[in-house]
Design a protein around this motif. Structure first.
Motif, PDB file in Angstrom:
ATOM      1  N   THR A 130       0.875  -1.170   0.000  1.00 41.48           N
ATOM      2  CA  THR A 130       0.000   0.000   0.000  1.00 41.48           C
ATOM      3  C   THR A 130       0.910   1.217   0.000  1.00 41.48           C
ATOM      4  O   THR A 130       1.715   1.396   0.919  1.00 41.48           O
ATOM      5  N   VAL A 131       0.801   2.045  -1.033  1.00 42.02           N
ATOM      6  CA  VAL A 131       1.815   3.067  -1.292  1.00 42.02           C
ATOM      7  C   VAL A 131       1.244   4.470  -1.117  1.00 42.02           C
ATOM      8  O   VAL A 131       0.158   4.788  -1.631  1.00 42.02           O
ATOM      9  N   ALA A 132       1.985   5.299  -0.405  1.00 39.01           N
ATOM     10  CA  ALA A 132       1.664   6.725  -0.306  1.00 39.01           C
ATOM     11  C   ALA A 132       2.735   7.501  -1.058  1.00 39.01           C
ATOM     12  O   ALA A 132       3.913   7.125  -1.046  1.00 39.01           O
ATOM     13  N   MET A 133       2.317   8.564  -1.718  1.00 40.14           N
ATOM     14  CA  MET A 133       3.247   9.397  -2.475  1.00 40.14           C
ATOM     15  C   MET A 133       3.110  10.836  -2.025  1.00 40.14           C
ATOM     16  O   MET A 133       1.998  11.379  -1.959  1.00 40.14           O
ATOM     17  N   THR A 134       4.231  11.450  -1.676  1.00 44.02           N
ATOM     18  CA  THR A 134       4.222  12.871  -1.333  1.00 44.02           C
ATOM     19  C   THR A 134       4.771  13.674  -2.495  1.00 44.02           C
ATOM     20  O   THR A 134       5.648  13.205  -3.234  1.00 44.02           O
ATOM     21  N   GLY A 135       4.246  14.868  -2.688  1.00 48.00           N
ATOM     22  CA  GLY A 135       4.735  15.689  -3.782  1.00 48.00           C
ATOM     23  C   GLY A 135       4.288  17.126  -3.651  1.00 48.00           C
ATOM     24  O   GLY A 135       3.394  17.449  -2.863  1.00 48.00           O
ATOM     25  N   ASP A 136       4.919  17.981  -4.442  1.00 52.74           N
ATOM     26  CA  ASP A 136       4.531  19.386  -4.426  1.00 52.74           C
ATOM     27  C   ASP A 136       4.562  20.018  -5.806  1.00 52.74           C
ATOM     28  O   ASP A 136       4.190  21.178  -5.961  1.00 52.74           O
ATOM     29  N   GLY A 137       4.985  19.259  -6.808  1.00 55.63           N
ATOM     30  CA  GLY A 137       5.101  19.824  -8.143  1.00 55.63           C
ATOM     31  C   GLY A 137       4.334  19.030  -9.181  1.00 55.63           C
ATOM     32  O   GLY A 137       3.849  17.927  -8.928  1.00 55.63           O
ATOM     33  N   VAL A 138       4.238  19.602 -10.370  1.00 60.56           N
ATOM     34  CA  VAL A 138       3.489  18.938 -11.439  1.00 60.56           C
ATOM     35  C   VAL A 138       4.137  17.625 -11.850  1.00 60.56           C
ATOM     36  O   VAL A 138       3.464  16.735 -12.377  1.00 60.56           O
ATOM     37  N   ASN A 139       5.434  17.486 -11.608  1.00 58.94           N
ATOM     38  CA  ASN A 139       6.103  16.229 -11.954  1.00 58.94           C
ATOM     39  C   ASN A 139       5.662  15.074 -11.052  1.00 58.94           C
ATOM     40  O   ASN A 139       5.956  13.916 -11.334  1.00 58.94           O
ATOM     41  N   ASP A 140       4.941  15.382  -9.977  1.00 59.14           N
ATOM     42  CA  ASP A 140       4.484  14.334  -9.052  1.00 59.14           C
ATOM     43  C   ASP A 140       3.035  13.911  -9.312  1.00 59.14           C
ATOM     44  O   ASP A 140       2.559  12.945  -8.714  1.00 59.14           O
ATOM     45  N   ILE A 141       2.324  14.615 -10.193  1.00 56.99           N
ATOM     46  CA  ILE A 141       0.885  14.405 -10.330  1.00 56.99           C
ATOM     47  C   ILE A 141       0.551  12.983 -10.773  1.00 56.99           C
ATOM     48  O   ILE A 141      -0.326  12.322 -10.209  1.00 56.99           O
ATOM     49  N   LEU A 142       1.242  12.473 -11.790  1.00 53.17           N
ATOM     50  CA  LEU A 142       0.932  11.130 -12.296  1.00 53.17           C
ATOM     51  C   LEU A 142       1.133  10.083 -11.207  1.00 53.17           C
ATOM     52  O   LEU A 142       0.311   9.177 -11.046  1.00 53.17           O
ATOM     53  N   ALA A 143       2.225  10.207 -10.465  1.00 59.58           N
ATOM     54  CA  ALA A 143       2.511   9.236  -9.403  1.00 59.58           C
ATOM     55  C   ALA A 143       1.498   9.350  -8.270  1.00 59.58           C
ATOM     56  O   ALA A 143       1.080   8.339  -7.694  1.00 59.58           O
ATOM     57  N   MET A 144       1.086  10.560  -7.951  1.00 57.13           N
ATOM     58  CA  MET A 144       0.117  10.755  -6.871  1.00 57.13           C
ATOM     59  C   MET A 144      -1.236  10.158  -7.239  1.00 57.13           C
ATOM     60  O   MET A 144      -1.932   9.578  -6.406  1.00 57.13           O
ATOM     61  N   ARG A 145      -1.625  10.287  -8.502  1.00 57.56           N
ATOM     62  CA  ARG A 145      -2.873   9.668  -8.941  1.00 57.56           C
ATOM     63  C   ARG A 145      -2.789   8.147  -8.871  1.00 57.56           C
ATOM     64  O   ARG A 145      -3.772   7.472  -8.568  1.00 57.56           O
ATOM     65  N   GLN A 146      -1.614   7.608  -9.164  1.00 59.35           N
ATOM     66  CA  GLN A 146      -1.445   6.160  -9.161  1.00 59.35           C
ATOM     67  C   GLN A 146      -1.424   5.583  -7.755  1.00 59.35           C
ATOM     68  O   GLN A 146      -1.859   4.451  -7.525  1.00 59.35           O
ATOM     69  N   SER A 147      -0.952   6.353  -6.798  1.00 56.99           N
ATOM     70  CA  SER A 147      -0.746   5.849  -5.441  1.00 56.99           C
ATOM     71  C   SER A 147      -2.064   5.544  -4.747  1.00 56.99           C
ATOM     72  O   SER A 147      -3.129   5.986  -5.163  1.00 56.99           O
ATOM     73  N   ASP A 148      -1.965   4.788  -3.652  1.00 56.36           N
ATOM     74  CA  ASP A 148      -3.143   4.500  -2.837  1.00 56.36           C
ATOM     75  C   ASP A 148      -3.538   5.706  -1.989  1.00 56.36           C
ATOM     76  O   ASP A 148      -4.698   5.841  -1.594  1.00 56.36           O
ATOM     77  N   CYS A 149      -2.558   6.553  -1.714  1.00 54.54           N
ATOM     78  CA  CYS A 149      -2.807   7.714  -0.868  1.00 54.54           C
ATOM     79  C   CYS A 149      -1.794   8.788  -1.242  1.00 54.54           C
ATOM     80  O   CYS A 149      -0.598   8.503  -1.349  1.00 54.54           O
ATOM     81  N   SER A 150      -2.260  10.008  -1.469  1.00 56.61           N
ATOM     82  CA  SER A 150      -1.359  11.073  -1.914  1.00 56.61           C
ATOM     83  C   SER A 150      -1.376  12.235  -0.937  1.00 56.61           C
ATOM     84  O   SER A 150      -2.421  12.590  -0.385  1.00 56.61           O
ATOM     85  N   VAL A 151      -0.199  12.817  -0.749  1.00 53.66           N
ATOM     86  CA  VAL A 151      -0.027  13.916   0.209  1.00 53.66           C
ATOM     87  C   VAL A 151       0.682  15.062  -0.498  1.00 53.66           C
ATOM     88  O   VAL A 151       1.734  14.871  -1.113  1.00 53.66           O
ATOM     89  N   ALA A 152       0.091  16.255  -0.426  1.00 49.92           N
ATOM     90  CA  ALA A 152       0.669  17.426  -1.080  1.00 49.92           C
ATOM     91  C   ALA A 152       1.057  18.472  -0.051  1.00 49.92           C
ATOM     92  O   ALA A 152       0.465  18.560   1.022  1.00 49.92           O
ATOM     93  N   MET A 153       2.060  19.246  -0.396  1.00 51.74           N
ATOM     94  CA  MET A 153       2.462  20.376   0.431  1.00 51.74           C
ATOM     95  C   MET A 153       1.636  21.602   0.026  1.00 51.74           C
ATOM     96  O   MET A 153       1.393  21.828  -1.162  1.00 51.74           O
ATOM     97  N   ALA A 154       1.226  22.399   0.989  1.00 51.07           N
ATOM     98  CA  ALA A 154       0.425  23.583   0.677  1.00 51.07           C
ATOM     99  C   ALA A 154       1.208  24.577  -0.166  1.00 51.07           C
ATOM    100  O   ALA A 154       0.619  25.360  -0.912  1.00 51.07           O
ATOM    101  N   SER A 155       2.540  24.526  -0.078  1.00 50.97           N
ATOM    102  CA  SER A 155       3.366  25.438  -0.854  1.00 50.97           C
ATOM    103  C   SER A 155       3.547  24.954  -2.282  1.00 50.97           C
ATOM    104  O   SER A 155       4.146  25.641  -3.101  1.00 50.97           O
TER     105      SER A 155
END
Length: 785
Positions: A534-559
């Motif tokens: 079960t995978v969580a992905m953290t990100g803050d940029g557009v380069n993380d969007i595809l991986a965040m959609r794929q993950s079971d749970c995604s976490v973004a920074m407000a910045s």
């Protein structure tokens, strides 16, 4: 859908205030994003108008027919449950709505010749939107001014490849700017654009996989098709066997009320809502309640280096000339590039603050792209200059330079190359020439070591997926104490033709993944999932969007970028990765406690179903009346589970909800049914009446419930022992002083004592034996899927 025709707006001034007011008055205004929470009206409707409440209402009407009004007390419990559910959800709604306002991004429009920050719903037809890398286009529009942008239209086309746009090209709402900046004029807003539907899809394209909610909903679905027919058959059976009408109604109502696990539904929804409120107080916005469970089950957490291990506060460390340009000339070229591209990423900002302003005449711009990993410009008097990752500008990197790059990277510096090129064709450099290396330093987060150590202790495997040089990332990860930091791979050496098997092998052996493209990030996440994680992905940029959609749970920074926040399950409002500890803890606490106490709710459901099936074929009345179930439900389930659900419990989830529930619930229900049948048999021998046998049935059902409560409360401490003791004292008090209220006979009767004294002595050994044999050896081995 037909779009509104719109004349071009003056690029220099944008709309005037009066023009904006006219468009607002005529309804040519954009729509707000769909709210994350339900309205108060929806909350009332969904909590009041439920199937179980409807069944309770019908059962209450039947009890009224009998004239036994005290047996309507079960309706009071239903009303209280519904009221608590409504109160908790409205309370959590207000908290989440407040946090949403804090995290809500604004966009810049040009009006009256000045840039103005507005919310999405304040954009009107004809507005000029000033958008940059990472922004999501809120309306349909046309590009009025740009030096070149790349747009991700995957929400529309399904393809993740970026599309290049120039002045005059149309842009569809929901698109994301992957590189560059542009002035876009709104040509369709509100209902005339796709934004409302697309924004909703962007948030719900990936549904959180909630095993707990799925299981509970499956239980409710089964009961929905069971309660009514079983109740009808039981009532018909009692009437056919010549039972009294009122007694048949009360027995049927008691059976059906017993089968409804109302508190379980309430507990689950309240616990998740309360968890969201708790996280909101810790500056974490929960965008999807089931995601609390998803994150609690995470065993692989994928991080980007910047903003998690490091602070993201970059600075220019040094420039190392390797070509004809001296250090001063290279700094001028770097300054010219960042000012021409107008990039706003951390690297560009660090260079801009460290270098003197240079104004070279610009012919064309190549904005930074996460796929290309370089940016640059063609200058009228100086030619083409680019900067970016050496591996992506040069193929291969010039001889002798790789060792230098590795040396700087191993020291923890991010290494970029400055190069010139003869031309750019199809966004590819022609004959690039290395001019020098640019060293960018980043500082370790103050709490990085303790945060990473915590996740390790919680059996969460950490992997770093970064666009930076893997040696740089590995060096910083080592400083942060990340296990396996020496196991890294340069993903620029992995071709697009690599199959899933190669990715499966990579995730099995590597910890650090460097020079990763957005598409590769997504494939890495998918590989972890194929391995059963079960995978969580953290990100803050557009380069993380595809991986965040794929993950079971995604976490973004407000910045981070607005597009990233729009698809994340959680947003860290302080952009503080340390808050992930709170998220993981809260998720595990909520889910562990629900799993633990759910068995107490299902004991009543299970023995009610079993007794109903048995008493359909018996001539005697059902052993309970509705009022008699109240002390059992309140003292062995309702009150204690409320307190147990608040207890800290941060153990890793096992994903065995039904197995755990059945290990406790099934043996207890079997003991309840067994003792009730024994009581019926012995009651006949001693000529006990219905009230006396039902009193003994209540007694032993409650006693077994207290034993199950004691088991669920483990590990025991003084507070838990005190809680169970208090419930037991209250339960005994009901038999001593509350008999008439709950339709119980006096227990000070020698015939009843002859039955309950020896049975009470046997109760705990019998329950312990049945629980040990069935709970641990039988039900623990059944896969409840």
């Amino acid at each position: 859908m037909e779009k509104s025709k719109q004349e071009p707006t003056n690029l220099a001034t944008g709309l005037t205030t009066s023009e904006v007011q006219q468009r607002v008055a005529s309804g040519q205004q954009n729509d707000a994003l769909p709210p994350l929470t339900r309205s108060v009206k929806q909350i009332f409707r969904d909590n009041v108008f439920t199937l179980f409440n409807a069944i309770n209402l019908v059962l209450g009407a039947l009890v009224l027919v009998t004239g036994s009004y005290k047996n309507l007390l079960f309706l009071g419990v239903a009303v209280v449950n519904t009221a608590i559910g409504i109160y908790q959800e409205i309370r959590s709604k207000h908290q989440i709505d407040e946090m949403t306002l804090l995290s809500e991004g604004v966009m810049t429009v040009r009006r009256d010749g000045q840039p103005l920050e507005v919310r999405q719903e304040e954009v009107v037809l004809g507005d000029l939107l000033l958008l940059g890398r990472g922004d999501q286009v809120p309306v349909d529009g046309i590009v009025r001014e740009t030096t070149g942008i790349e747009v991700d239209e995957s929400q529309i086309t399904g393809e993740s490849d970026s599309i290049f746009k120039q002045t005059g090209d149309a842009v569809t709402s929901g698109s994301i700017l992957m590189s560059g900046q542009a002035v876009i004029q709104a040509t369709a807003v509100g209902e005339n654009s796709f934004v409302k539907r697309l924004s909703t899809e962007a948030k719900h394209e990936k549904q959180s996989a909630s095993q707990l909610l799925a299981t509970i909903n499956r239980i409710i679905k089964i009961l929905t098709y069971t309660i009514i027919p079983l109740g009808a058959i039981l009532f018909a059976s009692k009437m056919l066997h010549g039972n009294d009408l009122n007694q048949s109604i009360l027995g049927t109502v008691a059976a059906m009320v017993g089968m409804i696990p109302e508190g379980l539904v309430l507990l689950t929804s309240v616990a998740l809502a309360a968890g969201a409120v708790t996280l909101a107080r810790k500056h974490v916005l929960v965008r999807d309640l089931p995601a609390i469970e998803a994150l609690a089950r995470v065993d692989v957490l994928c991080l980007d280096k910047t903003g998690t291990i490091t602070s993201g506060r970059l600075k220019l460390a040094a420039v190392k000339p390797l070509g004809p340009l001296d250090e001063g000339g290279q700094k001028q070229a770097l300054s010219a590039i960042v000012r021409a591209t107008e990039d706003t990423n951390e690297t560009a900002m660090a260079l801009q603050s460290a270098l003197p302003e240079v104004n070279w005449a610009v012919d064309s711009v190549m904005p930074f792209s996460s796929e290309r990993k370089w940016s640059g410009a063609k200058f009228r008097d100086h030619g083409i200059f680019v900067m970016g990752a050496p591996e992506f500008i040069f193929s291969p990197v010039p001889d002798g330079v790789t060792e230098q790059i590795n040396g700087y990277a191993e020291a923890g510096d991010r290494v970029l190359s400055l190069a010139t090129a003869e031309d750019v064709r199809d966004h590819q450099l022609v004959n690039p020439t290395l001019q020098g290396l640019v060293l960018i330093s980043d500082e370790l987060r103050p709490n990085a070591k303790s945060t990473l150590r915590y996740f390790k202790n919680q059996d969460v495997s950490l992997r770093v997926i970064s666009g930076d040089n893997p040696a740089t990332v590995a060096s910083i990860a080592k400083r942060a104490g990340l296990d396996g930091a020496d196991q890294f791979v340069n993903m620029s050496q992995i071709t697009d033709e690599a199959d899933d098997g190669q990715y499966d092998d990579l995730v099995a052996h590597e910890t650090i993944f460097g020079r990763v493209t957005p598409a590769q990030k997504k494939r890495l996440i998918a590989a972890f999932q194929r391995a059963g994680h079960t995978v969580a992905m953290t990100g803050d940029g557009v380069n993380d969007i595809l991986a965040m959609r794929q993950s079971d749970c995604s976490v973004a920074m407000a910045s981070g970028s607005e597009a990233t926040k729009s698809i994340a399950d959680f947003v860290l409002l302080d952009s503080n990765f340390d808050a992930m500890i709170n998220v993981l803890n809260e998720g595990r606490r909520v889910i562990n406690n629900i799993e633990r106490v759910a068995s107490l709710y299902l004991i009543k459901t299970m023995y009610s179903v079993m007794l109903t099936l048995i008493f359909i074929f018996m001539t005697r009345s059902y052993p309970f009346q509705p009022i008699q179930l109240t002390p059992i439900s309140v003292l062995t389930v309702g009150i204690p589970t409320f307190f147990l659900a608040l207890e800290p419990n941060y153990q890793r989830l096992t994903g065995q909800f039904m197995e755990k529930v059945m290990q406790i619930a099934a043996p207890a229900a079997i003991c309840d049914v067994g003792y009730i049948l024994v009581i019926m048999y012995l009651g006949d021998l001693l000529a006990l009446n219905y009230t006396q046998t039902s009193t003994l049935s209540v007694m032993f059902t409650g006693v077994i419930g207290l034993f199950a409560l004691l088991l669920v409360a483990r590990p025991l401490n003084r507070l838990k022992i005190g809680l169970v003791t208090l419930m037991a004292v209250c339960f005994v008090s009901i038999f001593v002083w509350g008999g008439p209220l709950f339709s119980l006979a006096s227990i000070f009767n020698w015939k009843m004592a002859v039955i309950y004294v020896p049975l009470l002595i046997s109760a705990y050994p019998v329950y312990y034996l049945v629980q040990g044999i069935l709970g641990k050896r039988v039900f623990s081995k059944i896969h409840w899927r």
